[in-house]
Design a protein around this motif. Structure first.
Motif, PDB file in Angstrom:
ATOM      1  N   ILE A  28      -8.418  11.939   2.657  1.00 30.81           N
ATOM      2  CA  ILE A  28      -9.671  12.255   1.959  1.00 30.81           C
ATOM      3  C   ILE A  28     -10.464  13.249   2.806  1.00 30.81           C
ATOM      4  N   LYS A  29     -10.942  14.299   2.159  1.00 27.49           N
ATOM      5  CA  LYS A  29     -11.789  15.284   2.842  1.00 27.49           C
ATOM      6  C   LYS A  29     -13.175  15.217   2.206  1.00 27.49           C
ATOM      7  N   PRO A  30     -14.065  14.434   2.803  1.00 27.14           N
ATOM      8  CA  PRO A  30     -15.406  14.299   2.231  1.00 27.14           C
ATOM      9  C   PRO A  30     -16.180  15.621   2.278  1.00 27.14           C
ATOM     10  N   SER A  31     -17.153  15.736   1.428  1.00 25.10           N
ATOM     11  CA  SER A  31     -18.035  16.899   1.445  1.00 25.10           C
ATOM     12  C   SER A  31     -18.645  17.048   2.838  1.00 25.10           C
ATOM     13  N   GLY A  32     -18.674  18.266   3.331  1.00 28.04           N
ATOM     14  CA  GLY A  32     -19.237  18.523   4.650  1.00 28.04           C
ATOM     15  C   GLY A  32     -18.219  18.503   5.781  1.00 28.04           C
ATOM     16  N   PHE A  33     -16.991  18.124   5.484  1.00 28.56           N
ATOM     17  CA  PHE A  33     -15.929  18.092   6.488  1.00 28.56           C
ATOM     18  C   PHE A  33     -14.898  19.168   6.174  1.00 28.56           C
ATOM     19  N   ASN A  34     -14.301  19.726   7.217  1.00 28.97           N
ATOM     20  CA  ASN A  34     -13.290  20.767   7.032  1.00 28.97           C
ATOM     21  C   ASN A  34     -11.898  20.206   6.816  1.00 28.97           C
ATOM     22  N   ASN A  35     -11.651  18.991   7.322  1.00 29.90           N
ATOM     23  CA  ASN A  35     -10.301  18.449   7.278  1.00 29.90           C
ATOM     24  C   ASN A  35     -10.328  16.931   7.149  1.00 29.90           C
ATOM     25  N   THR A  36      -9.163  16.324   7.276  1.00 34.95           N
ATOM     26  CA  THR A  36      -8.976  14.895   7.035  1.00 34.95           C
ATOM     27  C   THR A  36      -8.622  14.157   8.327  1.00 34.95           C
ATOM     28  N   ILE A  37      -8.533  12.858   8.225  1.00 34.42           N
ATOM     29  CA  ILE A  37      -8.100  12.047   9.363  1.00 34.42           C
ATOM     30  C   ILE A  37      -6.681  12.444   9.773  1.00 34.42           C
ATOM     31  N   ARG A  38      -5.791  12.592   8.802  1.00 30.49           N
ATOM     32  CA  ARG A  38      -4.404  12.978   9.127  1.00 30.49           C
ATOM     33  C   ARG A  38      -4.382  14.335   9.832  1.00 30.49           C
ATOM     34  N   TRP A  39      -5.146  15.306   9.325  1.00 35.10           N
ATOM     35  CA  TRP A  39      -5.144  16.627   9.953  1.00 35.10           C
ATOM     36  C   TRP A  39      -5.677  16.544  11.388  1.00 35.10           C
ATOM     37  N   ASN A  40      -6.789  15.878  11.602  1.00 33.61           N
ATOM     38  CA  ASN A  40      -7.360  15.775  12.950  1.00 33.61           C
ATOM     39  C   ASN A  40      -6.405  15.071  13.909  1.00 33.61           C
ATOM     40  N   THR A  41      -5.706  14.059  13.429  1.00 39.17           N
ATOM     41  CA  THR A  41      -4.737  13.340  14.259  1.00 39.17           C
ATOM     42  C   THR A  41      -3.602  14.273  14.668  1.00 39.17           C
ATOM     43  N   HIS A  43      -3.665  17.514  14.631  1.00 39.70           N
ATOM     44  CA  HIS A  43      -4.228  18.616  15.402  1.00 39.70           C
ATOM     45  C   HIS A  43      -4.337  18.237  16.888  1.00 39.70           C
ATOM     46  N   LEU A  44      -4.743  17.021  17.172  1.00 34.84           N
ATOM     47  CA  LEU A  44      -4.824  16.585  18.570  1.00 34.84           C
ATOM     48  C   LEU A  44      -3.453  16.594  19.223  1.00 34.84           C
ATOM     49  N   PHE A  45      -2.454  16.086  18.522  1.00 37.87           N
ATOM     50  CA  PHE A  45      -1.101  16.087  19.079  1.00 37.87           C
ATOM     51  C   PHE A  45      -0.627  17.522  19.333  1.00 37.87           C
ATOM     52  N   ALA A  46      -0.731  18.363  18.318  1.00 40.54           N
ATOM     53  CA  ALA A  46      -0.221  19.737  18.424  1.00 40.54           C
ATOM     54  C   ALA A  46      -0.963  20.523  19.503  1.00 40.54           C
ATOM     55  N   THR A  47      -2.257  20.333  19.603  1.00 39.84           N
ATOM     56  CA  THR A  47      -3.040  21.064  20.595  1.00 39.84           C
ATOM     57  C   THR A  47      -2.648  20.674  22.015  1.00 39.84           C
ATOM     58  N   MET A  48      -2.453  19.379  22.267  1.00 39.62           N
ATOM     59  CA  MET A  48      -2.059  18.970  23.615  1.00 39.62           C
ATOM     60  C   MET A  48      -0.684  19.537  23.957  1.00 39.62           C
ATOM     61  N   GLU A  49       0.205  19.571  22.993  1.00 39.71           N
ATOM     62  CA  GLU A  49       1.533  20.143  23.240  1.00 39.71           C
ATOM     63  C   GLU A  49       1.442  21.638  23.548  1.00 39.71           C
ATOM     64  N   THR A  50       0.695  22.369  22.741  1.00 45.33           N
ATOM     65  CA  THR A  50       0.631  23.815  22.932  1.00 45.33           C
ATOM     66  C   THR A  50      -0.137  24.187  24.196  1.00 45.33           C
ATOM     67  N   LEU A  51      -1.171  23.426  24.531  1.00 48.87           N
ATOM     68  CA  LEU A  51      -1.901  23.709  25.772  1.00 48.87           C
ATOM     69  C   LEU A  51      -1.062  23.372  27.005  1.00 48.87           C
ATOM     70  N   PHE A  70      -1.066  22.024  11.705  1.00 52.12           N
ATOM     71  CA  PHE A  70      -2.228  21.495  12.424  1.00 52.12           C
ATOM     72  C   PHE A  70      -2.932  22.481  13.350  1.00 52.12           C
ATOM     73  N   VAL A  71      -2.493  23.733  13.402  1.00 47.88           N
ATOM     74  CA  VAL A  71      -3.178  24.686  14.275  1.00 47.88           C
ATOM     75  C   VAL A  71      -4.550  25.015  13.678  1.00 47.88           C
ATOM     76  N   PRO A  72      -5.472  25.525  14.518  1.00 52.47           N
ATOM     77  CA  PRO A  72      -6.793  25.902  13.989  1.00 52.47           C
ATOM     78  C   PRO A  72      -6.647  26.864  12.813  1.00 52.47           C
ATOM     79  N   TRP A 136     -12.027  17.393  26.662  1.00 52.76           N
ATOM     80  CA  TRP A 136     -13.196  17.738  25.846  1.00 52.76           C
ATOM     81  C   TRP A 136     -12.791  17.851  24.371  1.00 52.76           C
ATOM     82  N   HIS A 137     -11.704  18.564  24.112  1.00 50.30           N
ATOM     83  CA  HIS A 137     -11.214  18.773  22.752  1.00 50.30           C
ATOM     84  C   HIS A 137     -10.878  17.437  22.088  1.00 50.30           C
ATOM     85  N   GLU A 138     -10.233  16.556  22.837  1.00 45.56           N
ATOM     86  CA  GLU A 138      -9.879  15.230  22.309  1.00 45.56           C
ATOM     87  C   GLU A 138     -11.136  14.468  21.894  1.00 45.56           C
ATOM     88  N   GLY A 139     -12.159  14.531  22.733  1.00 44.12           N
ATOM     89  CA  GLY A 139     -13.407  13.830  22.414  1.00 44.12           C
ATOM     90  C   GLY A 139     -14.066  14.362  21.155  1.00 44.12           C
TER      91      GLY A 139
END
Length: 154
Positions: A28-41, A43-51, A70-72, A136-139
């Motif tokens: 679910i992507k509520p009004s005011g949000f860019n993405n979903t719980i699945r996407w953010n989850t 995104h965190l995995f992919a970002t840590m791998e790529t960094l 999941f990239v930006p 920081w990104h994870e937080g």
């Protein structure tokens, strides 16, 4: 090593927020949000791998097939393939910190082959700086997941 402890602490918090999520709210992507719980989850995995790859060029990322989802700049609305299940993402998040810490632990003070800039405002020159950015990104994204949980509460 304190930096790596912070990485672990941030992930424990994130996993708590993800596991509090209701299955019916994952996409679910509520009004005011860019993405979903699945996407953010994811995104965190992919970002840590790529960094980690950026910090340690010899590192071979896990699940690179997930990265295009999941990239930006991506969004579930543009997905043309089936995303990983939340169970797969949670398992990947659970397994990731120990693997990443093992790769990074003896390299924190190393200089990056090429400094990494975040816009014009911040430049990182060491592996440790990349790890601090990861924390920081994870937080940030754990906070978004927490907000999504509240916004999708029934």
């Amino acid at each position: 090593m304190e930096t790596l402890s912070q990485l672990n602490f941030a992930r424990v918090y994130t996993l708590g927020k993800v596991k509090q999520s209701k299955e019916t709210a994952y996409d679910i992507k509520p009004s005011g949000f860019n993405n979903t719980i699945r996407w953010n989850t994811g995104h965190l995995f992919a970002t840590m791998e790529t960094l980690t790859k950026r910090a340690i060029p010899s590192y071979e990322p896990m699940h690179p097939e997930w990265f295009p989802l999941f990239v930006p700049g991506t969004s579930p609305g543009s997905w043309e393939v089936e995303p990983p299940t939340m169970d797969e993402l949670v398992r990947a998040l659970e397994e990731q910190p120990e693997r990443i810490k093992a790769v990074l632990k003896d390299n924190l003070q190393n200089s990056l082959t090429e400094p990494m800039a975040i816009g014009k405002f911040h430049q990182m020159e060491t592996v440790e700086a990349i790890v601090q950015f990861m924390v920081w990104h994870e937080g940030i994204h754990a906070g978004i997941i927490h907000a999504l949980n509240r916004a999708t509460a029934e």
